[in-house]
Design a protein around this motif. Structure first.
Motif, mmCIF file in Angstrom:
data_model
loop_
_atom_site.group_PDB
_atom_site.id
_atom_site.type_symbol
_atom_site.label_atom_id
_atom_site.label_comp_id
_atom_site.label_asym_id
_atom_site.label_seq_id
_atom_site.Cartn_x
_atom_site.Cartn_y
_atom_site.Cartn_z
ATOM 1 N N PHE A 88 -0.919 12.148 -4.714
ATOM 2 C CA PHE A 88 -1.268 10.819 -5.234
ATOM 3 C C PHE A 88 -0.295 10.399 -6.333
ATOM 4 O O PHE A 88 0.155 9.242 -6.380
ATOM 5 C CB PHE A 88 -2.703 10.819 -5.762
ATOM 6 C CG PHE A 88 -3.189 9.429 -6.072
ATOM 7 C CD1 PHE A 88 -3.580 8.577 -5.063
ATOM 8 C CD2 PHE A 88 -3.219 8.967 -7.377
ATOM 9 C CE1 PHE A 88 -3.999 7.288 -5.340
ATOM 10 C CE2 PHE A 88 -3.637 7.679 -7.666
ATOM 11 C CZ PHE A 88 -4.026 6.834 -6.646
ATOM 12 N N LEU A 89 0.068 11.354 -7.208
ATOM 13 C CA LEU A 89 1.017 11.025 -8.285
ATOM 14 C C LEU A 89 2.373 10.636 -7.691
ATOM 15 O O LEU A 89 3.030 9.698 -8.161
ATOM 16 C CB LEU A 89 1.173 12.211 -9.242
ATOM 17 C CG LEU A 89 -0.098 12.580 -10.025
ATOM 18 C CD1 LEU A 89 0.130 13.823 -10.865
ATOM 19 C CD2 LEU A 89 -0.545 11.411 -10.912
ATOM 20 N N LYS A 141 2.190 7.171 -6.413
ATOM 21 C CA LYS A 141 2.216 6.195 -7.514
ATOM 22 C C LYS A 141 3.657 5.928 -7.968
ATOM 23 O O LYS A 141 4.055 4.778 -8.173
ATOM 24 C CB LYS A 141 1.410 6.740 -8.706
ATOM 25 C CG LYS A 141 0.105 6.019 -8.940
ATOM 26 C CD LYS A 141 -0.597 6.532 -10.174
ATOM 27 C CE LYS A 141 -1.071 5.371 -11.036
ATOM 28 N NZ LYS A 141 -1.820 5.804 -12.217
ATOM 29 N N PHE A 165 5.536 3.998 -5.335
ATOM 30 C CA PHE A 165 5.063 2.610 -5.304
ATOM 31 C C PHE A 165 5.645 1.829 -6.485
ATOM 32 O O PHE A 165 6.108 0.692 -6.322
ATOM 33 C CB PHE A 165 3.530 2.585 -5.326
ATOM 34 C CG PHE A 165 2.969 1.201 -5.214
ATOM 35 C CD1 PHE A 165 3.090 0.473 -4.037
ATOM 36 C CD2 PHE A 165 2.323 0.603 -6.291
ATOM 37 C CE1 PHE A 165 2.590 -0.811 -3.936
ATOM 38 C CE2 PHE A 165 1.815 -0.685 -6.202
ATOM 39 C CZ PHE A 165 1.946 -1.391 -5.023
ATOM 40 N N ALA A 166 5.658 2.467 -7.665
ATOM 41 C CA ALA A 166 6.208 1.789 -8.852
ATOM 42 C C ALA A 166 7.672 1.433 -8.613
ATOM 43 O O ALA A 166 8.130 0.338 -8.993
ATOM 44 C CB ALA A 166 6.077 2.682 -10.081
ATOM 45 N N LEU A 205 4.249 -3.975 -13.890
ATOM 46 C CA LEU A 205 3.658 -2.636 -13.781
ATOM 47 C C LEU A 205 2.715 -2.358 -14.946
ATOM 48 O O LEU A 205 1.682 -1.700 -14.776
ATOM 49 C CB LEU A 205 4.752 -1.572 -13.694
ATOM 50 C CG LEU A 205 5.476 -1.548 -12.334
ATOM 51 C CD1 LEU A 205 6.688 -0.631 -12.378
ATOM 52 C CD2 LEU A 205 4.542 -1.117 -11.206
ATOM 53 N N GLY A 241 -1.119 -1.407 -14.426
ATOM 54 C CA GLY A 241 -1.634 -0.155 -14.987
ATOM 55 C C GLY A 241 -2.810 -0.357 -15.926
ATOM 56 O O GLY A 241 -3.580 0.570 -16.163
ATOM 57 N N ILE A 248 -6.750 1.798 -11.801
ATOM 58 C CA ILE A 248 -5.406 2.252 -11.428
ATOM 59 C C ILE A 248 -4.826 3.153 -12.510
ATOM 60 O O ILE A 248 -4.436 4.285 -12.245
ATOM 61 C CB ILE A 248 -4.496 1.033 -11.172
ATOM 62 C CG1 ILE A 248 -5.060 0.210 -9.999
ATOM 63 C CG2 ILE A 248 -3.050 1.476 -10.870
ATOM 64 C CD1 ILE A 248 -4.364 -1.114 -9.762
ATOM 65 N N PHE A 263 2.368 7.265 -14.623
ATOM 66 C CA PHE A 263 3.149 7.433 -13.385
ATOM 67 C C PHE A 263 3.485 6.092 -12.728
ATOM 68 O O PHE A 263 3.749 6.043 -11.544
ATOM 69 C CB PHE A 263 2.436 8.372 -12.403
ATOM 70 C CG PHE A 263 2.568 9.819 -12.793
ATOM 71 C CD1 PHE A 263 3.356 10.684 -12.044
ATOM 72 C CD2 PHE A 263 1.945 10.324 -13.918
ATOM 73 C CE1 PHE A 263 3.514 12.011 -12.415
ATOM 74 C CE2 PHE A 263 2.090 11.640 -14.300
ATOM 75 C CZ PHE A 263 2.871 12.495 -13.547
ATOM 76 N N LEU A 264 3.444 5.016 -13.503
ATOM 77 C CA LEU A 264 3.831 3.708 -12.944
ATOM 78 C C LEU A 264 5.164 3.242 -13.532
ATOM 79 O O LEU A 264 5.406 2.047 -13.621
ATOM 80 C CB LEU A 264 2.749 2.661 -13.229
ATOM 81 C CG LEU A 264 1.566 2.617 -12.257
ATOM 82 C CD1 LEU A 264 0.661 1.428 -12.580
ATOM 83 C CD2 LEU A 264 2.006 2.519 -10.796
#
Ligand SMILES: NC(=O)c1ccc[n+]([C@@H]2O[C@H](COP(=O)([O-])OP(=O)(O)OC[C@H]3O[C@@H](n4cnc5c(N)ncnc54)[C@H](O)[C@@H]3O)[C@@H](O)[C@H]2O)c1
Length: 469
Positions: free
Chosen positions: A225-226, A229, A232-233, A251, A255, A260, A264-265
């Motif tokens: 998942f990280l 993220k 995606f960022a 972002l 965030g 959310i 990690f964004l």
């Protein structure tokens, strides 16, 4: 680091237990020192002679804030010892933590041989029934298989059981993370055994007690998942560039949504290190072998590969060509705060720039890259000397303090690529630099996209009830 600082101290105690910790790397050494701080008697086994010799001289072989004080304190108190002798370390021990490496194989799956060897040696050296607690990151099903495998190696009459207790620490904050866990996950097939392992930690720490394969999957799914993220960022940052939107605001705004979260964004050269790439590819392999392929995880992996290539291409386009050009790369660690360069995007970027013909001079305040071909210097201005471009590839705080005028004097060119967003834009622009970034700085690809609103407005101008032509 001052041990009076409560962030690096145990605030609670536990029922003292004699524990063997196998492997003195980032995870094992941190666990060994912090478990001693909690009150346990810890014997740490390490096979790497260089690492062990350093520990015998009270030198910490890795950079981890707060760890040296804890190790010194507890080697002095006698609660923490280091050895290469599994037999003496396992004598009278009923709990052994396996903290050995599970590096990726070339096919992306984890190489579990260190784990198999360490578990077998620990089982063979047991002098009582023992729980082998797997802190290493492993695919779901590994603990069950390991228990079947090592059972035959234990002395007659002794029972070896395997428990999953994955580790979630972040390098550079490992000691702090140990004492402030978001959760302790214990996967066991027996609730009494789960209680024994959970009892190594203070009872106030949040506990997830579950099956072994659930515990193993918590770790894999969290890191996947990280990774998603981060990828995606990076894609949102690329879109911000194309649309002329402000990446930090976009972002940052995303965030702030509590569902959310902002961690990690941050756009950058992509994720690296010894965990995220390996655990993502491990997750992909597990999902495939279970007949439930993860398209999301695969996409995150592809996007990460793209992030690095896009970054190198941006630097190339800013300079026209990289053939024969001198480039300073600041940062080699896979992230700020650690000396770890395993699967570091910064090192991968150095390689990619060199592949495209550039001569790279690199600097990192802590990390050292032993590989041939990486030309590393001791000072960032020395790296910048005569360089046509400078790239910040790891977000060390000290790079924020670089003096733009000194850099301008040192460099022969005026291109700066801040891939991690640590530099202030205005002072560098004032010093005559072209500052590029990921979703910030000088953007070359912006194209207006007004046709969409215009089409909508034309449509809205039609009398109601009139069908579109
Ligand atoms: N580094 C991290 O941030 C982190 C975080 C969470 C989980 N993990 C996981 O924890 C595990 C360990 O990671 P690490 O970064 O500490 O690895 P590491 O490579 O830094 O340390 C592993 C240590 O184990 C030693 N070792 C190997 N076989 C041994 C044996 N038979 N007996 C005694 N010592 C032995 C090695 O010499 C090495 O010092 C991996 O599965 C990793 O994925 C790592």
């Amino acid at each position: 680091m001052n041990l009076d600082d409560s962030r690096f101290q145990a605030s609670e105690s536990v029922e003292p237990t004699r524990i063997c910790v196998i492997g003195a790397g980032y995870v094992g050494l941190t666990a060994a020192a912090c478990l001693s701080e909690l009150g346990h008697e810890v014997r740490c086994v390490e096979v790497d002679a260089t690492r062990l010799a350093a520990l015998a001289r009270a030198e910490i072989p890795i950079y981890e804030p707060g760890l040296d004080e804890l190790v010194t304190r507890h080697t002095s108190s006698g609660r923490l010892t280091f050895t290469d002798d599994m037999a003496s370390a396992m004598d009278g021990v009923s709990v052994a933590l396996l903290c050995v490496g599970t590096p990726p194989r070339s096919d992306g799956e984890p190489d579990l041989r260190q784990l198999g060897r360490a578990a077998t040696a620990a089982a063979a050296a047991a002098t009582s029934d023992v729980a082998l607690v797997v802190k290493s990151t492993v695919p779901p099903g590994t603990c069950e298989a390991l228990e079947l495998f090592v059972g035959g190696h234990a002395p007659d009459g002794l029972r070896v059981r395997v428990v999953s207790n994955p580790e979630f620490l972040r390098e550079g904050r490992a000691v702090w993370d140990f004492f402030h866990p978001d959760r302790v996950v214990v996967g066991a097939d027996d609730s009494d055994l789960a209680r024994v392992v959970a009892g190594l930690y203070p009872s106030s720490w949040p506990l997830v007690a579950c099956s072994r394969r659930s515990a193993e999957l918590v770790k894999y799914a969290s890191n996947t998942f990280l990774a998603v993220k981060i990828s995606f960022a990076n894609e949102v940052a690329a879109l911000c560039e194309a649309l002329g939107a402000e990446t930090d605001k976009v972002l940052g705004g995303v965030g702030l949504d509590a569902r959310i979260g902002g961690a990690f964004l941050n756009p950058g050269p992509g994720f690296g290190g010894s965990c995220l790439p390996k655990d993502l590819s491990g997750f992909i392999a597990v999902a495939e072998s279970a007949g439930r392929p993860s398209e999301v995880a695969r996409a995150a992996q592809r996007a990460n590969d793209t992030a690095l290539i896009t970054l190198a291409a941006k630097i190339e386009s800013a300079l026209g060509s990289l053939e024969g050009r001198t480039i300073a790369v600041l940062g080699l660690a896979f992230k700020a705060g650690t000396d770890d360069t395993r699967f570091s995007p910064a090192v991968a970027l150095v390689r990619e720039l060199e592949k495209r013909g550039a001569h790279v001079r690199a600097h990192d305040p802590i990390a050292r890259v032993a590989e041939p071909g990486v030309h590393q210097v001791a000072d960032p201005y020395e790296a910048a000397h005569g360089a046509e471009a400078l790239v910040v590839a790891t977000g060390w705080e000290q790079y924020r303090e670089l003096d733009p005028l000194r850099l301008r004097e040192a460099m022969s060119g005026h291109v700066i690529m801040d891939a991690v967003g640590v530099l202030a834009i205005e002072p560098l622009r004032d010093a005559g630099f072209d500052l590029y970034g990921i979703g910030r700085g000088l953007v070359t690809s912006f194209a207006p996209v007004l046709w969409r609103p215009l089409e909508w407005m034309l449509d809205a101008g039609q009398p109601s009830g009139v069908a579109n032509p």
